[in-house]
Design a protein around this motif. Sequence first.
Motif, short mmCIF file in Angstrom:
data_model
loop_
_atom_site.label_atom_id
_atom_site.label_comp_id
_atom_site.label_asym_id
_atom_site.label_seq_id
_atom_site.Cartn_x
_atom_site.Cartn_y
_atom_site.Cartn_z
N GLU A 146 -2.03 -0.78 -11.15
CA GLU A 146 -0.87 -0.60 -10.28
C GLU A 146 -1.22 -0.58 -8.80
O GLU A 146 -0.49 -0.02 -8.01
CB GLU A 146 -0.14 0.71 -10.65
CG GLU A 146 0.57 0.63 -11.98
CD GLU A 146 1.15 1.95 -12.42
OE1 GLU A 146 2.08 1.94 -13.22
OE2 GLU A 146 0.66 3.00 -11.98
N ASN A 147 -2.32 -1.18 -8.43
CA ASN A 147 -2.59 -1.29 -7.00
C ASN A 147 -1.79 -2.48 -6.50
O ASN A 147 -2.24 -3.63 -6.55
CB ASN A 147 -4.08 -1.49 -6.74
CG ASN A 147 -4.40 -1.40 -5.27
OD1 ASN A 147 -3.49 -1.30 -4.44
ND2 ASN A 147 -5.67 -1.44 -4.93
N ASP A 172 0.83 -1.21 0.00
CA ASP A 172 0.00 0.00 0.00
C ASP A 172 0.86 1.25 0.00
O ASP A 172 0.60 2.20 -0.73
CB ASP A 172 -0.90 0.04 1.25
CG ASP A 172 -2.16 -0.78 1.02
OD1 ASP A 172 -2.45 -1.11 -0.14
OD2 ASP A 172 -2.85 -1.08 2.02
N GLN A 173 1.89 1.24 0.84
CA GLN A 173 2.76 2.40 0.96
C GLN A 173 3.45 2.69 -0.38
O GLN A 173 3.54 3.84 -0.79
CB GLN A 173 3.81 2.18 2.05
CG GLN A 173 3.28 2.41 3.46
CD GLN A 173 2.58 1.21 4.04
OE1 GLN A 173 2.19 0.29 3.33
NE2 GLN A 173 2.41 1.20 5.36
N MET A 217 1.84 7.64 -6.29
CA MET A 217 0.94 8.74 -6.64
C MET A 217 1.64 10.09 -6.51
O MET A 217 1.07 11.12 -6.83
CB MET A 217 -0.30 8.73 -5.75
CG MET A 217 -1.23 7.55 -6.02
SD MET A 217 -2.89 7.80 -5.36
CE MET A 217 -2.63 7.52 -3.63
N ALA A 234 2.37 1.88 -3.33
CA ALA A 234 1.37 2.36 -4.29
C ALA A 234 1.08 3.84 -4.04
O ALA A 234 0.91 4.62 -4.99
CB ALA A 234 0.10 1.53 -4.17
N ILE A 235 1.03 4.24 -2.77
CA ILE A 235 0.76 5.66 -2.45
C ILE A 235 1.94 6.52 -2.88
O ILE A 235 1.76 7.59 -3.47
CB ILE A 235 0.47 5.83 -0.93
CG1 ILE A 235 -0.88 5.18 -0.61
CG2 ILE A 235 0.44 7.30 -0.54
CD1 ILE A 235 -1.21 5.15 0.87
#
Lengths: 312, 246
Positions: A253-254, A192-193, A199, A195-196
């Motif tokens: 890309e998640n 998750d990190q 962004m 992926a963030i």
Amino acid sequence: MLRVFWAAFALLILCLLSLGVGVIDLTADAKAWQVLVISRVPRTIAVLITGAGLAICGAIMQMLVRNRFVEPMTSGTGQGAALGILLVTLFAPQASIFVKMVLASATALGSSLGFLAIVRRLPPTQPLLVPLVGIIYGGIIGAGVTYVAFQADLLQYIDVWMNGEFSGVLQGRYELLWVAAIVAAASYFAADQFAIVGMGRVASVNLGLNYGQVVLIGLVAISVVTALTVVTVGMIPFVGLVVPNIISRLYGENLRTTLPVTAFTGAAFVLASDILGRLLRYPYEIPVGTVFGIIGTGVFLWLLYVPRRHVP
Amino acid sequence: MIKVSHVTHRIGGATILSDVSVELAAGGVTALIGPNGAGKSTLLSLIARLIPLQSGSITVDDLTIGACPSDVLARKLAILPQSADAAPRLTVRDLVSFGRYPYHKGRGTEEDAQIVAQTLHRFGLNDLAGRQLDTLSGGQRQRAQVAMIHAQSTDYVLLDEPLNNLDIAASRSLMRMLRALGRTVVIVLHDINYASSYADQIVAMKDGRIHAVGTPADVVTEDLLADVFGTRATVHQIDGRPLVQV
């Protein structure tokens, strides 16, 4: 669910093929069991870990750099690892494999940080500059390694790391890769990190993420996996580039959902390439990187020109 | 309330903000206007802890910027990133779900899932939920990003020139969405007429200083346009709101 089953089935077939393909005929040899345990099984495991690990590294690096055309083996990380091994060989030839591994990881991390520092200064409007700079950066480090190796009469030695292939993998000489497998698997906890971070910095800070810390954790993971791969089997380019791009085009890309698929596809593609490399000029071998480069590029080009479907 | 006290900011040798003190009231929409280089974006970035504070202090309600942990602030204040040049390949649902990250740091609860579902519904994104951001139009992508900010459930929402690259329909719809959020919105705007039409409070900046603070009727005058922007333009009054003849 059915898709997962067929994918697992295909990988199993590939593994069995990999165990069966080789110069020694298992059915005719009395020492078949030994051949399997000492050579074929370690080789197959090494291929699987390498393929999965490099694909994961590529996917994470593309998030950290925010560019889909970079991967560790072509933008300095791999060459940094080779530099580390060269330094150990020159100055502490008696050092244990553990020391080699730590130093190779450290130099790989150093050169990754250098790459990131350069990339930060590039204009964001020119995304294609990033991979070009990466290739030049990696090329310069690689050239430096080759030059020093040439001066020290270590060219043949260094060649083993610069051109990766699996024919040298034997029981007792590949086990470091398990550490790479553990690090690659552990990186999933930060999916998750990553992926963030992909962004962008503003989006990351907005969500309360410690941007610098996540980037550093990602780079350490990439460097360790890359360095261990270079130490044990050598540099294998393109896996980290082609596989994440294929997966990102198909599934997005998640990383929480795509990292396992990326790892699986990397393992399967590299294993298929390795088997092909063993069969094409039997009983001689074509290095896995060469075979993968040709197949991977073909698949990649095909994907680029196929109209994108919307993910359902 | 966002309270900015004696903030000075320098980049290189240039002074971007000099001794700025301003209070941005809680509730409603506050627009920051001013010519290029006035320091609007820098002020916004300082409030959002995107760049470190050099001197002075900023508080958001009881939280002090710089002292307060970033993840605590992420539940109080959100900043909408400028529409990314390279949109990540995330689905709209993924993006909106990430708005809950400051609360669960990974594993979302049933409540988080509910908030995401409600948000998608509220912003009319149900049909687009499975689409990837890079396949959306600029307006749709902007809507998805505002939805993510909404899911973040913060009292304060900051935006830096969100109308760039949006056509008039998308711009108007975004401004209405922001008003309807019911949060305290602080927004950097280039177009004074948008500020005048949608803001409750306008802060005009020039050369790193606050030039005027007040309602659109107080601030948007022909004198101010001449003083702050250096241009002579006629200001009409329409339905009690000033409108600049461009």
